[in-house]
Design a protein around this motif. Structure first.
Motif, PDB file in Angstrom:
ATOM      1  N   ALA A   1     -10.937 -59.240  68.363  1.00 31.86           N
ATOM      2  CA  ALA A   1     -12.113 -58.793  67.346  1.00 31.86           C
ATOM      3  C   ALA A   1     -12.134 -57.681  66.646  1.00 31.86           C
ATOM      4  O   ALA A   1     -12.720 -57.479  65.686  1.00 31.86           O
ATOM      5  CB  ALA A   1     -13.700 -59.061  68.162  1.00 31.86           C
ATOM      6  N   GLY A   2     -11.451 -56.642  67.204  1.00 35.30           N
ATOM      7  CA  GLY A   2     -11.227 -55.401  66.425  1.00 35.30           C
ATOM      8  C   GLY A   2     -10.551 -55.411  65.346  1.00 35.30           C
ATOM      9  O   GLY A   2     -10.551 -54.333  64.313  1.00 35.30           O
ATOM     10  N   ALA A   3      -9.718 -56.567  65.048  1.00 35.12           N
ATOM     11  CA  ALA A   3      -8.957 -56.546  63.714  1.00 35.12           C
ATOM     12  C   ALA A   3      -9.510 -57.503  62.823  1.00 35.12           C
ATOM     13  O   ALA A   3      -9.481 -58.514  62.703  1.00 35.12           O
ATOM     14  CB  ALA A   3      -7.388 -57.182  64.200  1.00 35.12           C
ATOM     15  N   GLY A   4     -10.261 -56.496  61.889  1.00 33.22           N
ATOM     16  CA  GLY A   4     -10.617 -57.152  60.727  1.00 33.22           C
ATOM     17  C   GLY A   4     -12.245 -57.813  61.089  1.00 33.22           C
ATOM     18  O   GLY A   4     -12.659 -58.626  60.227  1.00 33.22           O
ATOM     19  N   ALA A   5     -12.612 -57.777  62.001  1.00 35.24           N
ATOM     20  CA  ALA A   5     -13.977 -58.257  62.437  1.00 35.24           C
ATOM     21  C   ALA A   5     -15.101 -57.920  61.879  1.00 35.24           C
ATOM     22  O   ALA A   5     -15.111 -56.673  61.451  1.00 35.24           O
ATOM     23  CB  ALA A   5     -13.979 -58.236  63.969  1.00 35.24           C
ATOM     24  N   LYS A   6     -15.897 -58.437  61.563  1.00 34.83           N
ATOM     25  CA  LYS A   6     -17.252 -58.256  60.788  1.00 34.83           C
ATOM     26  C   LYS A   6     -18.030 -57.375  62.141  1.00 34.83           C
ATOM     27  O   LYS A   6     -18.308 -57.812  62.876  1.00 34.83           O
ATOM     28  CB  LYS A   6     -17.944 -59.386  60.307  1.00 34.83           C
ATOM     29  N   LYS A   7     -18.703 -56.546  61.301  1.00 31.22           N
ATOM     30  CA  LYS A   7     -19.655 -55.573  62.204  1.00 31.22           C
ATOM     31  C   LYS A   7     -20.961 -56.324  62.019  1.00 31.22           C
ATOM     32  O   LYS A   7     -21.564 -56.618  61.167  1.00 31.22           O
ATOM     33  CB  LYS A   7     -19.676 -54.063  61.680  1.00 31.22           C
ATOM     34  N   PRO A   8     -21.639 -56.356  63.280  1.00 32.92           N
ATOM     35  CA  PRO A   8     -22.872 -57.350  63.475  1.00 32.92           C
ATOM     36  C   PRO A   8     -23.984 -56.237  62.816  1.00 32.92           C
ATOM     37  O   PRO A   8     -23.975 -54.917  62.892  1.00 32.92           O
ATOM     38  CB  PRO A   8     -23.079 -57.322  64.891  1.00 32.92           C
ATOM     39  N   ALA A   9     -25.039 -56.691  62.025  1.00 35.15           N
ATOM     40  CA  ALA A   9     -26.015 -56.030  61.491  1.00 35.15           C
ATOM     41  C   ALA A   9     -27.277 -57.008  61.510  1.00 35.15           C
ATOM     42  O   ALA A   9     -27.371 -58.188  61.550  1.00 35.15           O
ATOM     43  CB  ALA A   9     -25.671 -55.672  60.112  1.00 35.15           C
ATOM     44  N   ILE A  10     -28.387 -56.468  61.200  1.00 32.01           N
ATOM     45  CA  ILE A  10     -29.630 -56.794  60.837  1.00 32.01           C
ATOM     46  C   ILE A  10     -30.280 -56.336  59.703  1.00 32.01           C
ATOM     47  O   ILE A  10     -29.981 -55.106  59.275  1.00 32.01           O
ATOM     48  CB  ILE A  10     -30.602 -56.485  62.288  1.00 32.01           C
ATOM     49  N   VAL A  11     -30.931 -57.253  59.045  1.00 33.80           N
ATOM     50  CA  VAL A  11     -31.692 -56.708  57.611  1.00 33.80           C
ATOM     51  C   VAL A  11     -33.173 -56.967  58.140  1.00 33.80           C
ATOM     52  O   VAL A  11     -33.663 -57.888  58.570  1.00 33.80           O
ATOM     53  CB  VAL A  11     -31.288 -57.405  56.691  1.00 33.80           C
ATOM     54  N   LEU A  12     -34.136 -55.862  57.860  1.00 37.33           N
ATOM     55  CA  LEU A  12     -35.525 -56.125  57.646  1.00 37.33           C
ATOM     56  C   LEU A  12     -36.198 -55.687  56.693  1.00 37.33           C
ATOM     57  O   LEU A  12     -35.873 -54.810  55.853  1.00 37.33           O
ATOM     58  CB  LEU A  12     -35.914 -55.138  58.858  1.00 37.33           C
ATOM     59  N   ASP A  13     -37.117 -56.522  56.093  1.00 31.85           N
ATOM     60  CA  ASP A  13     -38.136 -55.937  55.164  1.00 31.85           C
ATOM     61  C   ASP A  13     -39.075 -54.807  55.651  1.00 31.85           C
ATOM     62  O   ASP A  13     -38.875 -54.493  56.914  1.00 31.85           O
ATOM     63  CB  ASP A  13     -39.176 -57.191  54.931  1.00 31.85           C
TER      64      ASP A  13
ATOM     65  N   VAL B   1     -34.433 -53.568  53.773  1.00 31.20           N
ATOM     66  CA  VAL B   1     -34.360 -54.077  52.240  1.00 31.20           C
ATOM     67  C   VAL B   1     -35.853 -54.546  51.805  1.00 31.20           C
ATOM     68  O   VAL B   1     -36.239 -55.218  52.504  1.00 31.20           O
ATOM     69  CB  VAL B   1     -33.482 -55.298  52.176  1.00 31.20           C
ATOM     70  N   THR B   2     -36.282 -53.710  51.008  1.00 27.79           N
ATOM     71  CA  THR B   2     -37.754 -53.696  50.459  1.00 27.79           C
ATOM     72  C   THR B   2     -37.918 -53.865  49.090  1.00 27.79           C
ATOM     73  O   THR B   2     -37.257 -53.499  48.183  1.00 27.79           O
ATOM     74  CB  THR B   2     -38.660 -52.706  51.242  1.00 27.79           C
ATOM     75  N   GLY B   3     -39.010 -54.615  48.901  1.00 29.03           N
ATOM     76  CA  GLY B   3     -39.382 -54.654  47.223  1.00 29.03           C
ATOM     77  C   GLY B   3     -40.136 -53.544  46.848  1.00 29.03           C
ATOM     78  O   GLY B   3     -40.538 -53.418  45.614  1.00 29.03           O
ATOM     79  N   ARG B   4     -40.519 -52.425  47.770  1.00 29.37           N
ATOM     80  CA  ARG B   4     -41.099 -51.292  47.321  1.00 29.37           C
ATOM     81  C   ARG B   4     -40.405 -50.515  46.063  1.00 29.37           C
ATOM     82  O   ARG B   4     -39.108 -50.783  46.217  1.00 29.37           O
ATOM     83  CB  ARG B   4     -41.336 -50.325  48.438  1.00 29.37           C
ATOM     84  N   ASP B   5     -40.628 -49.868  45.241  1.00 29.30           N
ATOM     85  CA  ASP B   5     -40.131 -49.315  44.218  1.00 29.30           C
ATOM     86  C   ASP B   5     -39.391 -48.166  44.649  1.00 29.30           C
ATOM     87  O   ASP B   5     -39.716 -47.435  45.578  1.00 29.30           O
ATOM     88  CB  ASP B   5     -41.033 -48.652  43.152  1.00 29.30           C
ATOM     89  N   GLU B   6     -38.148 -47.728  44.134  1.00 25.67           N
ATOM     90  CA  GLU B   6     -37.372 -46.448  44.326  1.00 25.67           C
ATOM     91  C   GLU B   6     -38.374 -45.235  44.377  1.00 25.67           C
ATOM     92  O   GLU B   6     -37.936 -44.086  45.296  1.00 25.67           O
ATOM     93  CB  GLU B   6     -36.271 -46.232  43.349  1.00 25.67           C
ATOM     94  N   HIS B   7     -39.183 -45.144  43.669  1.00 22.48           N
ATOM     95  CA  HIS B   7     -40.131 -43.830  43.673  1.00 22.48           C
ATOM     96  C   HIS B   7     -40.784 -43.646  44.928  1.00 22.48           C
ATOM     97  O   HIS B   7     -41.356 -42.568  45.044  1.00 22.48           O
ATOM     98  CB  HIS B   7     -40.953 -43.731  42.265  1.00 22.48           C
ATOM     99  N   GLN B   8     -40.837 -44.829  45.788  1.00 20.53           N
ATOM    100  CA  GLN B   8     -41.523 -44.658  46.748  1.00 20.53           C
ATOM    101  C   GLN B   8     -40.669 -44.396  48.237  1.00 20.53           C
ATOM    102  O   GLN B   8     -41.128 -44.331  49.296  1.00 20.53           O
ATOM    103  CB  GLN B   8     -42.150 -45.893  47.313  1.00 20.53           C
ATOM    104  N   ARG B   9     -39.595 -43.996  48.000  1.00 19.53           N
ATOM    105  CA  ARG B   9     -38.446 -43.871  49.055  1.00 19.53           C
ATOM    106  C   ARG B   9     -38.882 -42.887  49.995  1.00 19.53           C
ATOM    107  O   ARG B   9     -38.777 -43.120  51.156  1.00 19.53           O
ATOM    108  CB  ARG B   9     -37.125 -43.517  48.393  1.00 19.53           C
ATOM    109  N   ASP B  10     -39.273 -41.646  49.614  1.00 22.29           N
ATOM    110  CA  ASP B  10     -39.565 -40.508  50.540  1.00 22.29           C
ATOM    111  C   ASP B  10     -40.568 -40.999  51.198  1.00 22.29           C
ATOM    112  O   ASP B  10     -40.484 -40.557  52.376  1.00 22.29           O
ATOM    113  CB  ASP B  10     -39.668 -39.405  49.437  1.00 22.29           C
ATOM    114  N   TRP B  11     -41.479 -41.401  50.650  1.00 23.34           N
ATOM    115  CA  TRP B  11     -42.861 -41.838  51.620  1.00 23.34           C
ATOM    116  C   TRP B  11     -42.345 -42.574  52.570  1.00 23.34           C
ATOM    117  O   TRP B  11     -42.849 -42.668  53.658  1.00 23.34           O
ATOM    118  CB  TRP B  11     -43.884 -42.229  50.429  1.00 23.34           C
TER     119      TRP B  11
END
Length: 271
Positions: A106-118, A174-184
């Motif tokens: 699994a260490g050779a070129g295996a995909k790393k597990p990830a989760i995505v959240l709104d 991953v959110t539909g919020r606008d880039e200008h709202q990043r810091d908040w």
């Protein structure tokens, strides 16, 4: 989920009414709560807005503090429904991690597990904001709220997310919020108890002014195009998205995730 201005968020109050009545009819979990745009033939086909709002409050276990602010209850039916979803997701993520790390070679070129959240109503709960605005979103009121106020976490989600990170799963927001709202947004995620870094490599917001090159639709992306295109970009970096969480079906459509989890949200509908 709460998208940027370009998504022209359809948060009209009747959308909340439609979704809430669907819950009452037992249709929400089946996905039948998507907005029905058919013109009513009589008033009997239209849910009473006041009664629908009362149902939403009851579902969230509405509590009011001394300042008159509304908050959801961790003992509510909303919280209980979340707990059931999270239990299933945790078991599935744990199996996915074992399958990824347990395979020979699994260490050779295996995909790393990830989760995505709104973000909105997936990791951060908008209930107090929604009640302040009478379920009527405006970009101006959203900016004012996010700039000055932290939303509380969606019940149970910091624990699930932090646990996933402890198991070696990479976390992306991953959110539909606008880039200008990043810091908040970054401030709020941290203060709400999320340990994974919401840095630029792991936190994607909608950027209408300078959209990323990996999105062929550019500044005109629909919600599904933006979200799925971003997940595709994440997977291109060597990740396997083992779970994708969102409160709207548009958060989950378009592929690039082995499992999807729809979190409850009767307050608004986003195509």
């Amino acid at each position: 989920m709460q998208p940027s201005l370009s998504f022209k968020r359809k948060r009209v109050r009747i959308a909340a009414a439609t979704a809430a009545v669907a819950i009452g009819a037992g249709l929400y979990t089946a996905g039948a709560a998507s907005a029905d745009h058919a013109t009513p033939r009589t008033d009997k086909e239209i849910p009473n807005l006041t009664k629908v709002e009362d149902k939403i409050k009851a579902y969230y276990g509405d509590t009011v503090d001394k300042a008159g602010q509304h908050y959801a209850s961790p003992d509510s039916n909303y919280a209980k429904q979340l707990a059931d979803i999270q239990k299933k997701a945790k078991a599935q993520i744990e199996r996915a991690v074992k399958n990824t790390t347990g395979k020979k070679g699994a260490g050779a070129g295996a995909k790393k597990p990830a989760i995505v959240l709104d973000v909105d109503d997936t990791t951060l709960l908008t209930y107090n904001y929604e009640l302040q605005q009478g379920f009527h979103f405006t970009p101006e009121s959203q900016d004012a709220y996010l700039k000055s106020t932290d939303m509380g976490p969606v019940f149970g989600m910091p624990q699930l997310v932090n646990w996933a990170q402890s198991k070696g799963v990479t976390v992306f927001f991953v959110t539909g919020r606008d880039e200008h709202q990043r810091d908040w947004s970054v401030r709020n995620l941290k203060n709400a108890g999320y340990k994974p870094a919401a840095d630029r490599a792991h936190f994607y917001l909608k950027n209408k002014k300078t959209p990323p090159a990996y999105l062929s639709c550019g500044a005109s992306c629909t919600t599904v195009q933006f979200k799925s295109g971003t997940r595709k970009h994440i997977e291109s970096q060597g990740y396997q998205i083992v779970a994708n969480f969102g409160d709207q079906y548009s958060d989950l459509q378009g592929g690039y995730a082995t499992h999807t989890y729809k979190l409850p949200n009767p307050m608004y509908y986003l195509p």
